[in-house]
Design a protein around this motif. Structure first.
Motif, PDB file in Angstrom:
ATOM      1  N   GLU A 222      43.695  38.606  47.492  1.00  0.00           N
ATOM      2  CA  GLU A 222      44.318  37.907  45.988  1.00  0.00           C
ATOM      3  C   GLU A 222      42.980  37.094  46.310  1.00  0.00           C
ATOM      4  OE1 GLU A 222      44.914  34.645  43.379  1.00  0.00           O
ATOM      5  OE2 GLU A 222      43.603  33.893  45.605  1.00  0.00           O
TER       6      GLU A 222
ATOM      7  N   LEU B  91      45.519  41.829  43.784  1.00  0.00           N
ATOM      8  CA  LEU B  91      46.015  40.524  43.030  1.00  0.00           C
ATOM      9  C   LEU B  91      44.985  39.081  42.709  1.00  0.00           C
ATOM     10  CD1 LEU B  91      48.579  39.294  45.250  1.00  0.00           C
ATOM     11  CD2 LEU B  91      47.522  40.487  46.542  1.00  0.00           C
ATOM     12  N   ILE B  92      46.325  38.601  41.903  1.00  0.00           N
ATOM     13  CA  ILE B  92      45.999  37.830  41.592  1.00  0.00           C
ATOM     14  C   ILE B  92      46.900  36.536  41.533  1.00  0.00           C
ATOM     15  CG2 ILE B  92      44.817  36.003  39.470  1.00  0.00           C
ATOM     16  CD1 ILE B  92      42.037  37.744  38.755  1.00  0.00           C
ATOM     17  N   LYS B  93      47.406  35.595  42.028  1.00  0.00           N
ATOM     18  CA  LYS B  93      47.821  34.754  41.733  1.00  0.00           C
ATOM     19  C   LYS B  93      47.727  33.624  40.993  1.00  0.00           C
ATOM     20  CE  LYS B  93      50.476  35.046  46.655  1.00  0.00           C
ATOM     21  NZ  LYS B  93      51.016  34.706  47.411  1.00  0.00           N
TER      22      LYS B  93
ATOM     23  N   SER C 195      49.690  38.762  39.249  1.00  0.00           N
ATOM     24  CA  SER C 195      48.580  39.482  38.592  1.00  0.00           C
ATOM     25  C   SER C 195      49.314  39.227  37.142  1.00  0.00           C
ATOM     26  CB  SER C 195      48.753  40.676  38.895  1.00  0.00           C
ATOM     27  OG  SER C 195      47.992  40.609  39.737  1.00  0.00           O
TER      28      SER C 195
ATOM     29  N   ASP D 246      43.552  39.260  34.391  1.00  0.00           N
ATOM     30  CA  ASP D 246      43.452  40.051  35.843  1.00  0.00           C
ATOM     31  C   ASP D 246      43.129  41.070  36.583  1.00  0.00           C
ATOM     32  OD1 ASP D 246      44.986  37.244  36.113  1.00  0.00           O
ATOM     33  OD2 ASP D 246      46.058  37.827  36.192  1.00  0.00           O
ATOM     34  N   ILE D 247      44.417  42.192  35.834  1.00  0.00           N
ATOM     35  CA  ILE D 247      43.822  43.611  35.802  1.00  0.00           C
ATOM     36  C   ILE D 247      42.462  43.987  35.982  1.00  0.00           C
ATOM     37  CG2 ILE D 247      44.590  46.103  35.391  1.00  0.00           C
ATOM     38  CD1 ILE D 247      46.922  44.457  36.185  1.00  0.00           C
TER      39      ILE D 247
ATOM     40  N   LEU E  66      40.154  42.573  38.956  1.00  0.00           N
ATOM     41  CA  LEU E  66      40.390  43.424  40.124  1.00  0.00           C
ATOM     42  C   LEU E  66      39.755  44.479  39.890  1.00  0.00           C
ATOM     43  CD1 LEU E  66      44.096  42.185  40.584  1.00  0.00           C
ATOM     44  CD2 LEU E  66      42.285  41.373  42.192  1.00  0.00           C
TER      45      LEU E  66
ATOM     46  N   ILE F 274      46.204  47.741  42.984  1.00  0.00           N
ATOM     47  CA  ILE F 274      46.273  46.605  42.099  1.00  0.00           C
ATOM     48  C   ILE F 274      47.754  46.769  41.989  1.00  0.00           C
ATOM     49  CG2 ILE F 274      46.294  44.915  39.741  1.00  0.00           C
ATOM     50  CD1 ILE F 274      43.351  46.927  39.613  1.00  0.00           C
TER      51      ILE F 274
ATOM     52  N   VAL G 159      50.741  43.951  40.741  1.00  0.00           N
ATOM     53  CA  VAL G 159      51.746  42.796  40.538  1.00  0.00           C
ATOM     54  C   VAL G 159      53.278  42.778  40.698  1.00  0.00           C
ATOM     55  CG1 VAL G 159      50.447  43.905  37.835  1.00  0.00           C
ATOM     56  CG2 VAL G 159      52.318  44.994  38.722  1.00  0.00           C
TER      57      VAL G 159
ATOM     58  N   LEU H  42      51.311  45.568  32.321  1.00  0.00           N
ATOM     59  CA  LEU H  42      50.271  45.806  33.400  1.00  0.00           C
ATOM     60  C   LEU H  42      49.771  46.706  33.734  1.00  0.00           C
ATOM     61  CD1 LEU H  42      52.129  42.765  34.368  1.00  0.00           C
ATOM     62  CD2 LEU H  42      50.227  42.750  33.516  1.00  0.00           C
TER      63      LEU H  42
END
Length: 499
Positions: free
Chosen positions: A44, A63-65, A76, A81-82, A85, A93, A95, A109
Motif C-alpha cells: 500500500e 494500492l493506495i488507501k 485506489s 492513484d492509478i 502506482l 494495481i 481497486v 479505474l
C-alpha cells in the motif's frame, strides 16, 4: 494463464503509525517474506511500492488507501492513484470493485490501469462484483472485500465466494481473514490461484494482541450462560472456566419453534444475564451453519433449519454460539475432561447416540455438520441409535411387553433384558472397532446417561473383547460426566472448528 501469481502473496501493510510504517520497514518485511517463500507482494502506498520494486524483483500488487468524506470505498478510488502506482512500478494495481457510491466508476479505474500496461485486480465482495469487473476489463479478481462492506465482520474467510470466483475463467486471489496455514490451503482447494496473507505475517501488533487476549481470556474468562438441550431435559447454567457455578433444569419443551419457545428458554437464565457477555448452546440433533434440524425426530422433533443460535441471541441480547451436544461434549472432554489436551473420539449413549471427534486440536464438524454422528450408522433392522440408545432399548423392551425404564432395564437381570443389553453393547462395540480401524483415535471417551450408568462400561468392554486387540480402543468414562456438552460449548469458538 501466463503471468498468474500462484502461491503465497504477502501483504506488507504495517499498522498505520507503527514503527514499521516506513518505506524501509515495508521493504524489510517484503525481503523476509520473499526469503521465506512468498511469490508476490501486496503493498500500500506509492512510496512503499517504489521502495519495494527497487529492492526486489517480484510481482507487486499496488494500492493506495484513502478515507473519503463521501464514500466508503478506500482502495485506489481515484484516477490519480492509478497513475501514481504505475509510476512507482506496481505490476498489478488493485481497486475496490464493490457496488457502492464512489468518486470514479469502476470501469474507468480499470480502463486507466490497462492504459498503463499494468494488470488490473478487482477487489470484490460478491460474485456480482466480480462478474461486472471482468466485463469492465479486470484481469484478476479477489475476495478481498467479502465481509467488509457492512454489518459484523465474520471471523472466517469466504471460501464459498472463492469457489464461485474460480468458475469465472480469470485468475483468482483469495484474500480476507486467511490467518492460519490450513485456511490458506483450503483456499487453494476451493480454486484460488494464490492467497494473500497480511496481518498474520506482517502486523506484529495484531499477532501480539491475539496471543495476549487468548491468554487473558483463559486466565480470567468471563462467565458464560450455557444451555444443554436434550431429548428429555434442558439444562441452563452459568459456567466459568469449565466450572458450573449455577444451574437450572426443566423437562425439554418439545414445542420447538413455537411462539415464545426461545423466550421461555432464555427465562431460565434471567438471573445470570448481567454476569455474562455471551451464551452457548449444546443441543441434540444436527447444527450446521447456525441451522438446527433433527437427526432423529423420535428424540426431538425440530423444524428443519431452525435458527437456534440467532433466536436465542435475540431472546438473551447476547452473542450466542450453538453446537451439537455430542460434538460440544467432545470439545469439553478435550479441554477439561478425561482427554484433556488429547485428540479423541467422544461417544455419548443416552436418549439417543451421538459422537464428536477432536483431531489435530480442532473439533471436526464435517462438511454437513455430521462428523461423529455414530448413532446414525446403519444396522440390521435400523440404526445404531435405534438398537443401542436408551430410547431404542426401552422401545424394544416395550415391544416385548415389558413396561420398563432404562434404569430398570439395567438392573433387572432377566434373560430378555440381558439379551437386549447384549445386542446393544455388541452393536456399539462393532461400531467402535470400525471407527478405530478408520480413524485410529488415541482415546475414546464414553459419556451419556446410559454410557455412564453403573455397569454399562464393563458390559461394553466385554463386548469389545471379542474383537482383535488392535481394533479395541482405549476407553475412558467422561471426566465431566453429564456436564461435558455444557462445558464444551462454553469453551468453543469458531476458530476451534474444522471440516
Amino acid at each position: 494463464m501466463a503471468g498468474v501469481i500462484k502461491g503465497l502473496i504477502v501483504s506488507c501493510q504495517p499498522v498505520p503509525g507503527s514503527p514499521f510504517d516506513t518505506p524501509d520497514g515495508v521493504t524489510e518485511f517484503a525481503r523476509a517474506a520473499v526469503a521465506s517463500g512468498a511469490v508476490g507482494l501486496r503493498i500500500e502506498g506509492a512510496a512503499n511500492v517504489a521502495a519495494v520494486t527497487r529492492a526486489l524483483n517480484l510481482p507487486v500488487i499496488g494500492l493506495i488507501k484513502r478515507d473519503l468524506p463521501d464514500s466508503d470505498v478506500r482502495i485506489s478510488p481515484l484516477l490519480e492513484d492509478i497513475a501514481a502506482l504505475a509510476a512507482a512500478g506496481a505490476s498489478i494495481i488493485a481497486v475496490d470493485a464493490t457496488d457502492r457510491p464512489r468518486p470514479v466508476p469502476v470501469a474507468d479505474l480499470l480502463a486507466a490501469i490497462r492504459a498503463t500496461g499494468r494488470r488490473a485486480m478487482a477487489d470484490c465482495a460478491t460474485l456480482a462484483d466480480a462478474e461486472a469487473a471482468i466485463k469492465a476489463g479486470a484481469d484478476i479478481v479477489g475476495s478481498t472485500m467479502s465481509g467488509y462492506t457492512g454489518g459484523p465482520v465474520p471471523s472466517a474467510p469466504d471460501l464459498a465466494l472463492v469457489r464461485a470466483l474460480s468458475r469465472l475463467g480469470v485468475p483468482v486471489l483469495a484474500e480476507g481473514r486467511y490467518n492460519a496455514p490450513h485456511l490458506a490451503a483450503a483456499a487453494i482447494r476451493a480454486g484460488a490461484d494464490g492467497v494473500v496473507v497480511g496481518s498474520a505475517i506482517t502486523r506484529p501488533e495484531h499477532i501480539t494482541a491475539w496471543f495476549a487476549e487468548s491468554i487473558r481470556a483463559e486466565a480470567d474468562p468471563a462467565p458464560v450462560i450455557a444451555f444443554d438441550i436434550g431429548g428429555t431435559k434442558t439444562l441452563a447454567a452459568l459456567v466459568q472456566n469449565g466450572i458450573v457455578l449455577h444451574r437450572r433444569q426443566i423437562p425439554t419443551d418439545r414445542n420447538v419453534a413455537s411462539p415464545g419457545w426461545a423466550d421461555r428458554l432464555a427465562a431460565l437464565a434471567k438471573a445470570w444475564q448481567g454476569q455474562a457477555n455471551r451464551a452457548a448452546i449444546a443441543a441434540t440433533g444436527l447444527i450446521h451453519n447456525g441451522a438446527w434440524s433433527a437427526l432423529n425426530p423420535d428424540v426431538l422433533a425440530i423444524p428443519a433449519g431452525f435458527p437456534l443460535a440467532d433466536c436465542l441471541a435475540d431472546a438473551l441480547g447476547l452473542p450466542t454460539l450453538a453446537a451439537n451436544d455430542a460434538q460440544a461434549a467432545a470439545w469439553g472432554e478435550h479441554r477439561h475432561g478425561a482427554g484433556a489436551g488429547s485428540d479423541l473420539l467422544f461417544l455419548t449413549v443416552s436418549s439417543g447416540i451421538g459422537g464428536g471427534i477432536v483431531r489435530g486440536g480442532k473439533l471436526l464438524t464435517g462438511a454437513r455438520g455430521l462428523a461423529g454422528s455414530l448413532g446414525q450408522l446403519p444396522q440390521p433392522g435400523g440404526t445404531l441409535e435405534s438398537i443401542a440408545s436408551g430410547f431404542g432399548m426401552v422401545c424394544r423392551a416395550r415391544a416385548l411387553g415389558h413396561d420398563i425404564d432404562m434404569p430398570g432395564l439395567l438392573a433387572i437381570g432377566t434373560p430378555w433384558a440381558e439379551h437386549l443389553l447384549g445386542a446393544a453393547t455388541s452393536a456399539l462395540a462393532n461400531a467402535l472397532a470400525g471407527v478405530q480401524a478408520l480413524l485410529d483415535p488415541p482415546l475414546v471417551v464414553l459419556g451419556g446417561g446410559v454410557g455412564l450408568a453403573p455397569g454399562f462400561l464393563p458390559r461394553l468392554e466385554a463386548a469389545l473383547s471379542h474383537h482383535h486387540k488392535i481394533f479395541i480402543p482405549r476407553l475412558l468414562p467422561a471426566g465431566l460426566r453429564a456436564d461435558a456438552g455444557l462445558i464444551g460449548a462454553t469453551t468453543l469458538t469458531e476458530s476451534d472448528l474444522a471440516i
